[in-house]
Design an enzyme around this catalytic site. Structure first.
Site, PDB file in Angstrom:
ATOM      1  N   ALA A  82       0.972  -1.586   0.175  1.00  0.00           N
ATOM      2  CA  ALA A  82      -0.315   0.020  -0.088  1.00  0.00           C
ATOM      3  C   ALA A  82       0.457   1.093   0.061  1.00  0.00           C
ATOM      4  O   ALA A  82       0.734   2.236   1.183  1.00  0.00           O
ATOM      5  CB  ALA A  82      -1.214  -0.231   1.153  1.00  0.00           C
ATOM      6  N   LEU A  83       1.848   1.394  -1.241  1.00  0.00           N
ATOM      7  CA  LEU A  83       3.194   2.135  -1.316  1.00  0.00           C
ATOM      8  C   LEU A  83       1.868   3.814  -1.299  1.00  0.00           C
ATOM      9  O   LEU A  83       1.136   3.649  -1.490  1.00  0.00           O
ATOM     10  CB  LEU A  83       4.078   1.779  -2.234  1.00  0.00           C
ATOM     11  CG  LEU A  83       4.551   0.548  -2.061  1.00  0.00           C
ATOM     12  CD1 LEU A  83       5.663   0.701  -3.067  1.00  0.00           C
ATOM     13  CD2 LEU A  83       5.299   0.364  -0.798  1.00  0.00           C
ATOM     14  N   HIS A 138       6.335   5.678   1.706  1.00  0.00           N
ATOM     15  CA  HIS A 138       7.976   5.291   0.927  1.00  0.00           C
ATOM     16  C   HIS A 138       8.546   5.384  -0.315  1.00  0.00           C
ATOM     17  O   HIS A 138       9.475   4.618  -0.364  1.00  0.00           O
ATOM     18  CB  HIS A 138       6.663   3.901   0.507  1.00  0.00           C
ATOM     19  CG  HIS A 138       5.555   3.208   1.527  1.00  0.00           C
ATOM     20  ND1 HIS A 138       4.614   3.319   1.354  1.00  0.00           N
ATOM     21  CD2 HIS A 138       6.199   2.415   2.756  1.00  0.00           C
ATOM     22  CE1 HIS A 138       4.161   2.227   3.049  1.00  0.00           C
ATOM     23  NE2 HIS A 138       4.932   2.250   3.298  1.00  0.00           N
ATOM     24  N   ARG A 166      -2.734   3.473   6.142  1.00  0.00           N
ATOM     25  CA  ARG A 166      -4.001   3.396   6.966  1.00  0.00           C
ATOM     26  C   ARG A 166      -4.689   4.962   6.834  1.00  0.00           C
ATOM     27  O   ARG A 166      -6.183   4.823   7.364  1.00  0.00           O
ATOM     28  CB  ARG A 166      -3.566   3.278   8.846  1.00  0.00           C
ATOM     29  CG  ARG A 166      -3.123   1.298   9.645  1.00  0.00           C
ATOM     30  CD  ARG A 166      -3.548   1.431  10.605  1.00  0.00           C
ATOM     31  NE  ARG A 166      -3.394   0.291  10.668  1.00  0.00           N
ATOM     32  CZ  ARG A 166      -1.656  -0.952  11.234  1.00  0.00           C
ATOM     33  NH1 ARG A 166      -0.641   0.160  11.053  1.00  0.00           N
ATOM     34  NH2 ARG A 166      -1.608  -2.078  11.351  1.00  0.00           N
TER      35      ARG A 166
END
Ligand code: PAF
Length: 273
Positions: free
Chosen positions: A29-30, A34, A184
């Site tokens: 879930a980059l 990241h 999140r």
């Protein structure tokens, strides 16, 4: 970019290089956070390896392991565009065996804050990071300061186990409104996102107080509580950078940390003073 799922294949591939290896371990879930780690790894190393593995052992029963956002296709594209050399995406049963040896995080530093309500969480984090380090054998490994306690424990593991890996601490990346980026955040509705902005507001208030000379930790925490009033605060804490208690703020050796629940989403943030 090579996508590798098999440990032996990855090791074989890495054996061929005598160059510096920059490693960015992720759970996928980059996001821009990241990407900034990957960019820094790209700038500082000849070879860049990114791993995507949603690590079951760092989730507690009832946490969001099974619903953790998974975006393999988009993540692969992001890694390609960021010029990653190798994307390592192992399956759970490649990484974990039954009844295996396990790593124990140091008690005092891992059962406070993030570890207090999540006993065993850091055992799982260190277990997977140690495995990944042993597989990739990086020269430099990149971690964000947002997960400050995780970062500190990984540094301790590398030091305690005499591992030859440089742990590179990378700045927190925020969206235009100041919210620290997190996989999140995708759980937040627009009203929740507005509420979540109080977190960065409270950190700004704290920084302002320090800048104007306040050293009293309790006073700073009170001011933050005022900004976060009516919110579901899990903790507001001010500790040294190696997570020890402080009498007063120590410039260049303090971290102000916050964990808040917004709806069902748990958010953390911090600022290094
Ligand atoms: O920070 C994360 O994404 C994870 O905790 C890590 C370091 C990749 C280990 O699973």
């Amino acid at each position: 970019m090579k996508i590798i799922k098999d440990i032996q294949e990855l090791k074989q591939e890495l054996k061929l290089t005598s160059e510096s290896i920059g490693f960015v371990p992720t759970m996928g879930a980059l996001h821009e956070g990241h990407i900034s780690l990957i960019k820094q790894a790209r700038d500082e190393n000849e070879l860049v390896v990114v791993s995507i593995f949603v690590n079951p052992t760092q989730f507690l029963q009832g946490e969001d392991f099974s619903s953790y956002p998974s975006k393999d296709l988009a993540d692969t594209k992001i890694c390609e565009l960021a010029k990653v050399d190798i994307l390592f995406m192992p399956d759970t049963n490649t990484i974990y065996k039954k009844d295996e040896l396990s790593v124990k995080a140091p008690q005092k530093r891992s059962y406070i804050l993030e570890g207090f309500g999540r006993p065993g969480h850091f055992d799982g984090v260190l277990q997977i990071v140690l495995k990944l380090f042993n597989i990739v054998r990086p020269t430099n490994a990149y971690f964000g300061k947002k997960d400050a306690q995780q970062l500190s424990l990984i540094k301790q593991m590398v030091s305690d186990l005499f591992m030859d890996i440089n742990i590179i601490e990378c700045e927190i990346i925020r969206d235009d409104d100041g919210l620290a980026l997190s996989s999140r955040n995708t759980y937040l509705g627009s009203d929740e996102k507005k509420l979540a902005l109080n977190i960065v507001k409270s950190l700004r208030v704290a920084t302002q107080e320090v800048m104007t000379g306040t050293q009293d930790i309790e006073k700073i925490k009170k001011s933050m509580e005022i900004v976060l009033k009516d919110m579901d605060i899990e903790y507001i804490e001010i500790l040294s950078r190696d997570f020890k208690k402080l009498e007063n703020i120590e410039l260049k050796n303090s971290i102000i940390l916050v964990a808040i629940r917004v709806g069902t989403t748990r958010l953390i943030d911090n600022i290094w003073i």
